[in-house]
Write a protein that holds these residues in place. Structure first.
Motif, PDB file in Angstrom:
ATOM      1  N   VAL A   1       0.845  -1.184   0.000  1.00 37.78           N
ATOM      2  CA  VAL A   1       0.000   0.000   0.000  1.00 37.78           C
ATOM      3  C   VAL A   1       0.882   1.236   0.000  1.00 37.78           C
ATOM      4  O   VAL A   1       1.858   1.310   0.748  1.00 37.78           O
ATOM      5  N   ASP A   2       0.569   2.196  -0.847  1.00 35.07           N
ATOM      6  CA  ASP A   2       1.281   3.468  -0.861  1.00 35.07           C
ATOM      7  C   ASP A   2       0.831   4.263   0.359  1.00 35.07           C
ATOM      8  O   ASP A   2      -0.338   4.641   0.449  1.00 35.07           O
ATOM      9  N   PRO A   3       1.727   4.529   1.314  1.00 37.73           N
ATOM     10  CA  PRO A   3       1.309   5.208   2.542  1.00 37.73           C
ATOM     11  C   PRO A   3       0.845   6.648   2.345  1.00 37.73           C
ATOM     12  O   PRO A   3       0.191   7.211   3.211  1.00 37.73           O
ATOM     13  N   LEU A   4       1.186   7.239   1.204  1.00 29.30           N
ATOM     14  CA  LEU A   4       0.801   8.622   0.950  1.00 29.30           C
ATOM     15  C   LEU A   4      -0.465   8.747   0.119  1.00 29.30           C
ATOM     16  O   LEU A   4      -0.977   9.842  -0.074  1.00 29.30           O
ATOM     17  N   SER A   5      -0.959   7.639  -0.387  1.00 32.39           N
ATOM     18  CA  SER A   5      -2.139   7.680  -1.247  1.00 32.39           C
ATOM     19  C   SER A   5      -3.230   6.769  -0.718  1.00 32.39           C
ATOM     20  O   SER A   5      -2.988   5.592  -0.459  1.00 32.39           O
ATOM     21  N   PRO A   6      -4.433   7.265  -0.608  1.00 31.74           N
ATOM     22  CA  PRO A   6      -5.527   6.408  -0.147  1.00 31.74           C
ATOM     23  C   PRO A   6      -6.093   5.518  -1.250  1.00 31.74           C
ATOM     24  O   PRO A   6      -7.006   4.757  -1.010  1.00 31.74           O
ATOM     25  N   HIS A   7      -5.530   5.600  -2.468  1.00 32.56           N
ATOM     26  CA  HIS A   7      -6.132   4.889  -3.589  1.00 32.56           C
ATOM     27  C   HIS A   7      -5.205   3.954  -4.361  1.00 32.56           C
ATOM     28  O   HIS A   7      -5.678   3.261  -5.250  1.00 32.56           O
ATOM     29  N   LEU A   8      -3.903   3.939  -4.055  1.00 27.60           N
ATOM     30  CA  LEU A   8      -2.975   3.137  -4.850  1.00 27.60           C
ATOM     31  C   LEU A   8      -2.398   1.972  -4.063  1.00 27.60           C
ATOM     32  O   LEU A   8      -2.030   2.111  -2.901  1.00 27.60           O
ATOM     33  N   LEU A   9      -2.299   0.809  -4.746  1.00 25.11           N
ATOM     34  CA  LEU A   9      -1.610  -0.330  -4.177  1.00 25.11           C
ATOM     35  C   LEU A   9      -0.983  -1.147  -5.291  1.00 25.11           C
ATOM     36  O   LEU A   9      -1.319  -0.998  -6.459  1.00 25.11           O
ATOM     37  N   LEU A  10      -0.028  -2.001  -4.897  1.00 29.86           N
ATOM     38  CA  LEU A  10       0.665  -2.888  -5.822  1.00 29.86           C
ATOM     39  C   LEU A  10       0.448  -4.315  -5.372  1.00 29.86           C
ATOM     40  O   LEU A  10       0.403  -4.591  -4.166  1.00 29.86           O
ATOM     41  N   SER A  11       0.339  -5.231  -6.344  1.00 35.76           N
ATOM     42  CA  SER A  11       0.242  -6.650  -6.007  1.00 35.76           C
ATOM     43  C   SER A  11       1.174  -7.444  -6.906  1.00 35.76           C
ATOM     44  O   SER A  11       1.478  -7.026  -8.029  1.00 35.76           O
ATOM     45  N   THR A  12       1.646  -8.576  -6.390  1.00 39.79           N
ATOM     46  CA  THR A  12       2.473  -9.481  -7.176  1.00 39.79           C
ATOM     47  C   THR A  12       1.891 -10.886  -7.060  1.00 39.79           C
ATOM     48  O   THR A  12       1.215 -11.208  -6.092  1.00 39.79           O
ATOM     49  N   GLY A  13       2.176 -11.693  -8.085  1.00 36.76           N
ATOM     50  CA  GLY A  13       1.646 -13.040  -8.073  1.00 36.76           C
ATOM     51  C   GLY A  13       2.555 -14.034  -8.761  1.00 36.76           C
ATOM     52  O   GLY A  13       3.609 -13.673  -9.295  1.00 36.76           O
TER      53      GLY A  13
ATOM     54  N   ASP B   1       2.181 -15.324 -11.479  1.00 39.27           N
ATOM     55  CA  ASP B   1       2.273 -15.042 -12.915  1.00 39.27           C
ATOM     56  C   ASP B   1       3.458 -14.140 -13.248  1.00 39.27           C
ATOM     57  O   ASP B   1       3.723 -13.850 -14.406  1.00 39.27           O
ATOM     58  N   GLY B   2       4.211 -13.692 -12.224  1.00 35.80           N
ATOM     59  CA  GLY B   2       5.383 -12.863 -12.436  1.00 35.80           C
ATOM     60  C   GLY B   2       5.058 -11.408 -12.717  1.00 35.80           C
ATOM     61  O   GLY B   2       5.938 -10.634 -13.081  1.00 35.80           O
ATOM     62  N   LYS B   3       3.812 -11.023 -12.519  1.00 33.75           N
ATOM     63  CA  LYS B   3       3.391  -9.654 -12.826  1.00 33.75           C
ATOM     64  C   LYS B   3       3.272  -8.812 -11.566  1.00 33.75           C
ATOM     65  O   LYS B   3       2.933  -9.307 -10.500  1.00 33.75           O
ATOM     66  N   VAL B   4       3.570  -7.528 -11.743  1.00 33.19           N
ATOM     67  CA  VAL B   4       3.324  -6.528 -10.703  1.00 33.19           C
ATOM     68  C   VAL B   4       2.195  -5.662 -11.237  1.00 33.19           C
ATOM     69  O   VAL B   4       2.290  -5.095 -12.320  1.00 33.19           O
ATOM     70  N   LEU B   5       1.120  -5.591 -10.485  1.00 32.64           N
ATOM     71  CA  LEU B   5      -0.036  -4.809 -10.898  1.00 32.64           C
ATOM     72  C   LEU B   5      -0.151  -3.566 -10.027  1.00 32.64           C
ATOM     73  O   LEU B   5      -0.073  -3.649  -8.801  1.00 32.64           O
ATOM     74  N   GLU B   6      -0.328  -2.412 -10.678  1.00 32.18           N
ATOM     75  CA  GLU B   6      -0.610  -1.168  -9.962  1.00 32.18           C
ATOM     76  C   GLU B   6      -2.115  -0.953 -10.044  1.00 32.18           C
ATOM     77  O   GLU B   6      -2.686  -0.923 -11.131  1.00 32.18           O
ATOM     78  N   ILE B   7      -2.733  -0.819  -8.894  1.00 32.17           N
ATOM     79  CA  ILE B   7      -4.191  -0.755  -8.825  1.00 32.17           C
ATOM     80  C   ILE B   7      -4.614   0.569  -8.207  1.00 32.17           C
ATOM     81  O   ILE B   7      -4.177   0.930  -7.117  1.00 32.17           O
ATOM     82  N   ASP B   8      -5.464   1.284  -8.921  1.00 30.39           N
ATOM     83  CA  ASP B   8      -6.105   2.484  -8.388  1.00 30.39           C
ATOM     84  C   ASP B   8      -7.494   2.032  -7.955  1.00 30.39           C
ATOM     85  O   ASP B   8      -8.307   1.621  -8.781  1.00 30.39           O
ATOM     86  N   THR B   9      -7.759   2.089  -6.675  1.00 32.93           N
ATOM     87  CA  THR B   9      -9.010   1.543  -6.142  1.00 32.93           C
ATOM     88  C   THR B   9     -10.247   2.304  -6.615  1.00 32.93           C
ATOM     89  O   THR B   9     -11.358   1.816  -6.473  1.00 32.93           O
ATOM     90  N   ARG B  10     -10.058   3.481  -7.206  1.00 37.70           N
ATOM     91  CA  ARG B  10     -11.191   4.250  -7.725  1.00 37.70           C
ATOM     92  C   ARG B  10     -11.597   3.785  -9.115  1.00 37.70           C
ATOM     93  O   ARG B  10     -12.691   4.090  -9.584  1.00 37.70           O
ATOM     94  N   ALA B  11     -10.707   3.074  -9.810  1.00 35.54           N
ATOM     95  CA  ALA B  11     -10.928   2.689 -11.202  1.00 35.54           C
ATOM     96  C   ALA B  11     -11.585   1.310 -11.299  1.00 35.54           C
ATOM     97  O   ALA B  11     -11.483   0.500 -10.381  1.00 35.54           O
ATOM     98  N   PRO B  12     -12.235   1.012 -12.427  1.00 34.60           N
ATOM     99  CA  PRO B  12     -12.795  -0.327 -12.624  1.00 34.60           C
ATOM    100  C   PRO B  12     -11.671  -1.355 -12.781  1.00 34.60           C
ATOM    101  O   PRO B  12     -10.543  -0.994 -13.134  1.00 34.60           O
ATOM    102  N   PRO B  13     -11.942  -2.644 -12.519  1.00 32.59           N
ATOM    103  CA  PRO B  13     -10.903  -3.675 -12.573  1.00 32.59           C
ATOM    104  C   PRO B  13     -10.129  -3.732 -13.888  1.00 32.59           C
ATOM    105  O   PRO B  13      -8.943  -4.020 -13.895  1.00 32.59           O
ATOM    106  N   GLN B  14     -10.760  -3.456 -15.004  1.00 32.27           N
ATOM    107  CA  GLN B  14     -10.079  -3.530 -16.293  1.00 32.27           C
ATOM    108  C   GLN B  14      -9.061  -2.408 -16.481  1.00 32.27           C
ATOM    109  O   GLN B  14      -8.289  -2.425 -17.428  1.00 32.27           O
ATOM    110  N   ALA B  15      -9.009  -1.437 -15.571  1.00 29.81           N
ATOM    111  CA  ALA B  15      -8.094  -0.305 -15.691  1.00 29.81           C
ATOM    112  C   ALA B  15      -6.792  -0.525 -14.935  1.00 29.81           C
ATOM    113  O   ALA B  15      -6.000   0.395 -14.793  1.00 29.81           O
ATOM    114  N   VAL B  16      -6.514  -1.737 -14.481  1.00 33.37           N
ATOM    115  CA  VAL B  16      -5.297  -2.061 -13.743  1.00 33.37           C
ATOM    116  C   VAL B  16      -4.092  -1.908 -14.666  1.00 33.37           C
ATOM    117  O   VAL B  16      -4.123  -2.304 -15.830  1.00 33.37           O
TER     118      VAL B  16
END
Length: 81
Positions: free
Chosen positions: A48-60, A62-77
């Motif tokens: 979780v980005d400590p300075l942003s209430p809306h951004l986080l990163l995930s890894t899996g 599949d070898g991918k790092v996903l940047e997720i804006d919690t305000r956006a729809p899932p397809q906008a990752v």
């Protein structure tokens, strides 16, 4: 992980099914969840980005790092790696 600036009411999680989800604690203690993103295979880490209430990163697996804006729809990752 608790999302910053949410009054500890928004919780992000990832799991073995590959899903990255956001839970929101409602009045009366009810929790509503929604899927933010999905990895192919297990999702292992969430940051979780400590300075942003809306951004986080995930890894899996599949070898991918996903940047997720919690305000956006899932397809906008955004895929970073």
């Amino acid at each position: 992980k608790t999302m910053p600036h949410s009054g500890e009411k928004n919780i992000a999680s990832c799991a073995a099914d590959g899903q990255v989800r956001m839970g929101e604690i409602q009045e009366g203690g009810k929790v509503e969840t929604r899927q933010l993103a999905k990895h192919r295979g297990r999702a292992h880490k969430l940051a979780v980005d400590p300075l942003s209430p809306h951004l986080l990163l995930s890894t899996g697996e599949d070898g991918k790092v996903l940047e997720i804006d919690t305000r956006a729809p899932p397809q906008a990752v955004t895929e970073l790696a």
